[in-house]
Scaffold this motif. Structure first.
Motif, PDB file in Angstrom:
ATOM      1  N   GLN A   1       0.836  -1.197   0.000  1.00 38.88           N
ATOM      2  CA  GLN A   1       0.000   0.000   0.000  1.00 38.88           C
ATOM      3  C   GLN A   1       0.878   1.256   0.000  1.00 38.88           C
ATOM      4  N   ALA A   2       1.926   1.265   0.793  1.00 43.50           N
ATOM      5  CA  ALA A   2       2.842   2.405   0.840  1.00 43.50           C
ATOM      6  C   ALA A   2       3.538   2.603  -0.506  1.00 43.50           C
ATOM      7  N   ARG A   3       3.737   1.525  -1.246  1.00 46.11           N
ATOM      8  CA  ARG A   3       4.354   1.602  -2.575  1.00 46.11           C
ATOM      9  C   ARG A   3       3.339   1.983  -3.651  1.00 46.11           C
ATOM     10  N   GLY A   4       2.063   2.114  -3.258  1.00 45.18           N
ATOM     11  CA  GLY A   4       1.022   2.504  -4.201  1.00 45.18           C
ATOM     12  C   GLY A   4       0.588   1.391  -5.128  1.00 45.18           C
ATOM     13  N   GLN A   5       0.763   0.123  -4.702  1.00 48.86           N
ATOM     14  CA  GLN A   5       0.436  -1.010  -5.559  1.00 48.86           C
ATOM     15  C   GLN A   5      -0.867  -1.703  -5.189  1.00 48.86           C
ATOM     16  N   VAL A   6      -1.340  -1.506  -3.967  1.00 48.85           N
ATOM     17  CA  VAL A   6      -2.616  -2.078  -3.541  1.00 48.85           C
ATOM     18  C   VAL A   6      -3.364  -1.037  -2.719  1.00 48.85           C
TER      19      VAL A   6
END
Length: 96
Positions: free
Chosen positions: A70-75
């Motif tokens: 989530q922090a990586r913007g993937q989920v």
């Protein structure tokens, strides 16, 4: 990524260093499961338990990786009427 405290025993330090080696594999497995969630019964996202079954990972491993992804913007957590979507009491996640 440092997964151990300075006061942790050496075995914990070693385990933390090894975790970084397989984290990428976990990310890939989770993202692949979410990409394949178009087939019922998990259409529209997956809970951590559903992802664990789909990937062969433990729920704990999946739960550890979801905030990182989530922090990586993937989920992200699926939203419904402005609230987190829950299935059987668990948040439903989707790939971004």
């Amino acid at each position: 990524m440092n997964n151990a405290r300075a006061s942790d025993p050496i075995t914990s330090v070693i385990a933390g260093e090894r975790a970084a080696l397989f984290a990428g594999n976990h990310y890939d497995r989770i993202l692949a499961a979410l990409a394949d969630d178009l087939n019922p019964p998990v259409w529209g996202g997956m809970t951590a338990g559903e992802m664990a079954r789909a990937t062969g990972m433990s729920v704990e491993q999946v739960c550890r990786r979801l905030p990182e992804l989530q922090a990586r913007g993937q989920v992200q957590v699926v939203q419904f009427e402005g609230e987190d979507l829950l299935r059987n009491g668990y948040r439903v996640w989707e790939a971004v």
